[in-house]
Design a protein around this motif. Structure first.
Motif, mmCIF file in Angstrom:
data_model
loop_
_atom_site.group_PDB
_atom_site.id
_atom_site.type_symbol
_atom_site.label_atom_id
_atom_site.label_comp_id
_atom_site.label_asym_id
_atom_site.label_seq_id
_atom_site.Cartn_x
_atom_site.Cartn_y
_atom_site.Cartn_z
ATOM 1 N N ARG A 28 6.321 -0.218 5.627
ATOM 2 C CA ARG A 28 5.671 -1.273 6.397
ATOM 3 C C ARG A 28 4.445 -1.838 5.689
ATOM 4 N NH1 ARG A 28 5.747 1.168 12.614
ATOM 5 N NH2 ARG A 28 8.026 1.130 12.895
ATOM 6 N N PHE A 29 3.832 -1.012 4.834
ATOM 7 C CA PHE A 29 2.616 -1.508 4.187
ATOM 8 C C PHE A 29 2.538 -1.172 2.700
ATOM 9 C CE2 PHE A 29 1.704 2.698 5.811
ATOM 10 C CZ PHE A 29 0.861 3.294 4.882
ATOM 11 N N GLY A 30 3.657 -0.759 2.113
ATOM 12 C CA GLY A 30 3.644 -0.473 0.691
ATOM 13 C C GLY A 30 4.993 -0.031 0.175
ATOM 14 N N ARG A 31 4.998 0.511 -1.032
ATOM 15 C CA ARG A 31 6.224 0.981 -1.684
ATOM 16 C C ARG A 31 6.207 2.510 -1.674
ATOM 17 N NH1 ARG A 31 4.631 -1.372 -7.014
ATOM 18 N NH2 ARG A 31 6.464 -0.305 -7.841
ATOM 19 N N PRO A 32 7.147 3.132 -0.985
ATOM 20 C CA PRO A 32 7.107 4.593 -0.825
ATOM 21 C C PRO A 32 7.273 5.351 -2.136
ATOM 22 C CG PRO A 32 8.601 3.564 0.756
ATOM 23 C CD PRO A 32 8.261 2.520 -0.250
ATOM 24 N N ALA A 33 6.501 6.405 -2.275
ATOM 25 C CA ALA A 33 6.638 7.355 -3.377
ATOM 26 C C ALA A 33 6.508 8.745 -2.793
ATOM 27 C CB ALA A 33 5.573 7.109 -4.449
ATOM 28 N N ALA A 90 -1.830 2.463 -1.713
ATOM 29 C CA ALA A 90 -2.134 1.832 -0.424
ATOM 30 C C ALA A 90 -2.418 2.843 0.665
ATOM 31 C CB ALA A 90 -0.972 0.928 0.003
ATOM 32 N N GLY A 91 -2.019 4.097 0.468
ATOM 33 C CA GLY A 91 -2.242 5.098 1.509
ATOM 34 C C GLY A 91 -1.467 6.366 1.239
ATOM 35 N N VAL A 92 -1.719 7.374 2.072
ATOM 36 C CA VAL A 92 -1.026 8.662 1.979
ATOM 37 C C VAL A 92 -0.581 9.058 3.384
ATOM 38 C CG1 VAL A 92 -1.183 11.088 1.313
ATOM 39 C CG2 VAL A 92 -2.479 9.370 0.037
ATOM 40 N N LEU A 93 0.689 9.454 3.514
ATOM 41 C CA LEU A 93 1.230 9.900 4.795
ATOM 42 C C LEU A 93 1.682 11.348 4.681
ATOM 43 C CD1 LEU A 93 3.477 6.843 5.848
ATOM 44 C CD2 LEU A 93 1.082 7.282 6.429
ATOM 45 N N THR A 94 1.323 12.141 5.687
ATOM 46 C CA THR A 94 1.802 13.525 5.761
ATOM 47 C C THR A 94 2.377 13.759 7.148
ATOM 48 O OG1 THR A 94 -0.154 14.629 6.702
ATOM 49 C CG2 THR A 94 -0.180 14.177 4.328
ATOM 50 N N GLY A 125 -1.515 -3.991 9.441
ATOM 51 C CA GLY A 125 -2.498 -4.909 9.999
ATOM 52 C C GLY A 125 -2.368 -6.300 9.401
ATOM 53 N N ASP A 126 -3.163 -7.221 9.915
ATOM 54 C CA ASP A 126 -3.135 -8.598 9.415
ATOM 55 C C ASP A 126 -3.481 -8.674 7.939
ATOM 56 O OD1 ASP A 126 -2.500 -9.419 11.961
ATOM 57 O OD2 ASP A 126 -4.578 -9.860 12.530
ATOM 58 N N ASP A 127 -4.302 -7.720 7.469
ATOM 59 C CA ASP A 127 -4.693 -7.705 6.061
ATOM 60 C C ASP A 127 -3.730 -6.891 5.193
ATOM 61 O OD1 ASP A 127 -5.236 -5.217 7.047
ATOM 62 O OD2 ASP A 127 -7.333 -5.149 6.419
ATOM 63 N N GLY A 128 -2.637 -6.415 5.802
ATOM 64 C CA GLY A 128 -1.655 -5.642 5.055
ATOM 65 C C GLY A 128 -1.968 -4.164 4.988
ATOM 66 N N ARG A 129 -3.183 -3.754 5.382
ATOM 67 C CA ARG A 129 -3.545 -2.342 5.368
ATOM 68 C C ARG A 129 -3.013 -1.661 6.629
ATOM 69 N NH1 ARG A 129 -7.502 -0.470 2.092
ATOM 70 N NH2 ARG A 129 -8.523 0.796 3.696
ATOM 71 N N PRO A 130 -2.802 -0.353 6.565
ATOM 72 C CA PRO A 130 -2.201 0.345 7.711
ATOM 73 C C PRO A 130 -3.138 0.461 8.901
ATOM 74 C CG PRO A 130 -2.856 1.913 6.040
ATOM 75 C CD PRO A 130 -3.041 0.557 5.430
ATOM 76 N N VAL A 131 -2.531 0.454 10.075
ATOM 77 C CA VAL A 131 -3.244 0.709 11.319
ATOM 78 C C VAL A 131 -2.585 1.928 11.960
ATOM 79 C CG1 VAL A 131 -3.848 -0.160 13.605
ATOM 80 C CG2 VAL A 131 -3.812 -1.730 11.646
ATOM 81 N N ARG A 144 -5.873 2.344 18.355
ATOM 82 C CA ARG A 144 -5.491 1.812 17.047
ATOM 83 C C ARG A 144 -6.686 1.904 16.107
ATOM 84 N NH1 ARG A 144 -2.005 -0.828 20.439
ATOM 85 N NH2 ARG A 144 0.126 -1.052 19.615
ATOM 86 N N SER A 145 -6.504 2.587 14.996
ATOM 87 C CA SER A 145 -7.606 2.830 14.063
ATOM 88 C C SER A 145 -7.337 2.149 12.729
ATOM 89 C CB SER A 145 -7.793 4.334 13.832
ATOM 90 O OG SER A 145 -8.035 5.010 15.052
ATOM 91 N N ARG A 146 -8.338 1.409 12.257
ATOM 92 C CA ARG A 146 -8.246 0.741 10.957
ATOM 93 C C ARG A 146 -9.127 1.473 9.949
ATOM 94 N NH1 ARG A 146 -6.007 -4.397 11.566
ATOM 95 N NH2 ARG A 146 -5.793 -5.061 13.736
ATOM 96 N N PHE A 147 -8.854 1.247 8.683
ATOM 97 C CA PHE A 147 -9.591 1.872 7.600
ATOM 98 C C PHE A 147 -10.307 0.766 6.815
ATOM 99 C CE2 PHE A 147 -6.091 4.520 8.770
ATOM 100 C CZ PHE A 147 -6.529 5.830 8.641
ATOM 101 N N PRO A 148 -11.598 0.562 7.061
ATOM 102 C CA PRO A 148 -12.307 -0.540 6.387
ATOM 103 C C PRO A 148 -12.476 -0.324 4.897
ATOM 104 C CG PRO A 148 -13.837 0.816 7.644
ATOM 105 C CD PRO A 148 -12.467 1.290 7.993
ATOM 106 N N ALA A 149 -12.412 0.922 4.435
ATOM 107 C CA ALA A 149 -12.602 1.197 3.012
ATOM 108 C C ALA A 149 -11.867 2.474 2.643
ATOM 109 C CB ALA A 149 -14.092 1.331 2.699
ATOM 110 N N GLY A 150 -11.655 2.669 1.350
ATOM 111 C CA GLY A 150 -11.010 3.884 0.881
ATOM 112 C C GLY A 150 -9.505 3.858 1.064
#
Length: 325
Positions: A28-33, A90-94, A125-131, A144-150
């Motif tokens: 949804r917000f990147g390319r899975p690895a 773009a992020g890390v999911l566990t 999110g609207d900016d492409g970052r995960p919510v 709903r929590s956004r990540f403004p940085a990092g």
């Protein structure tokens, strides 16, 4: 789009459904690895690629399996750090098991990022970052929590989404890591395989049938088990039933037990104390059978039956057989 790292849960080489859900969310917000902490089993790599993992990072080092948590953090931090240097993370999911949440929190500290645990969904999110989406206060609120940085680090509960295939040919990269001495402070000395019941793992199950004090005794759990087997479900129990010795503690659902988030949760003879509700409040559909119309669990139910479970469940079981015949 940047990569999203997914920590693979694959005991004995078998990739769990929860990992396939994470790969689906990652798209949804990147390319899975995918990050695998064991030898690269060809069948597992193929399965990860079938669900969208463009790259499979393999950390085949006994330390990653023989020591608690910290070496897993070392491995993830190494892979994430390499992608960060190229601006490609773009992020890390566990997952949301106790160990996975521990890993997520430690990794967020290493990366100087925020962490959200027990998410029930991840949106773009609207900016492409995960919510990250969480359910709070007995499902009374959606947060709903956004990540403004990092780099967002999110631990997601099972059954957040239905896994969807997106076949690619994954590239496999072997990763060599020198684990820190601090990470080797607690060694796993032995593992005892759990006796197979033929039912799905409680925390991963898409259907859970649970019994409580209203069953009246251990022998009545046969009713719960019969319905569970008919539905291909896992069996759960309330704290009251476990404390009474009616069912093993490993099946306890609640604040001091396991947290479940199935598509269907059938609760029979469970009053719905806050301790229990904390462990099942994110279930998608809740069906309740209880003879007390004022039982708190009815507040969470989508469907409810006010009646004696010893009469209701056998009728329910017979109806399942009738419709399948």
């Amino acid at each position: 789009m940047s990569h999203v790292l997914v920590l693979v849960d694959a005991p004995e080489g078998e990739v769990r459904k929860s990992t396939l859900e994470l790969l689906t969310l990652a798209r949804r917000f990147g390319r899975p690895a995918a990050v695998v902490l064991q030898a690269a089993d060809p069948a597992a790599v193929e399965q990860l690629g079938r669900y969208g993992a463009e790259t499979v990072y393999v950390v085949d080092d006994p330390a990653a399996r023989d020591f608690l948590v910290a070496p897993t953090v070392d491995a993830l931090a190494r892979v994430a750090g390499g992608l960060l240097k190229s601006g490609d993370l773009a992020g890390v999911l566990t997952g949301s098991s106790p160990d996975a949440k521990d890993v997520a929190a430690r990794l967020a500290v290493r990366l100087g990022s925020g962490v959200v645990t027990d998410a029930v969904n991840v949106e773009a999110g609207d900016d492409g970052r995960p919510v990250a989406v969480q359910s709070a206060f007995a499902a009374s609120y959606v947060v709903r929590s956004r990540f403004p940085a990092g780099v967002p680090v999110i631990a997601v509960k099972p059954n957040a989404v239905t896994p969807e295939e997106a076949p690619v040919e994954p590239a496999v990269e072997q990763v060599q890591i020198s684990f820190t001495d601090l990470g080797k402070g607690a060694r796993i000395t032995s593992r005892t395989p759990r006796e197979a019941s033929g039912r799905p793992e409680l925390t991963d199950a898409s259907v859970v049938v649970a019994g409580g004090r209203g069953l009246g005794g251990a022998e009545a759990f046969a009713l719960i088990e019969r319905v569970a087997d008919q539905l291909g479900a896992a069996v759960g129990a309330s704290r009251a039933a476990v404390d009474a010795g009616w069912y093993p503690h490993s099946h306890q659902i609640g604040q001091t037990g396991k947290t479940v988030s199935p598509q269907l949760y059938l609760a029979a003879g469970i009053s719905g104390a806050i301790q229990h509700r904390a462990g099942m409040q994110t279930s998608k559909t809740v069906v309740v059978v209880n003879k007390d119309p004022d039982a708190p669990i009815f507040e969470l139910s989508d469907f409810g039956v006010v009646g004696d479970l010893h009469a209701v469940l056998p009728q329910f079981s017979q109806e399942i057989d009738r419709r399948r015949s």
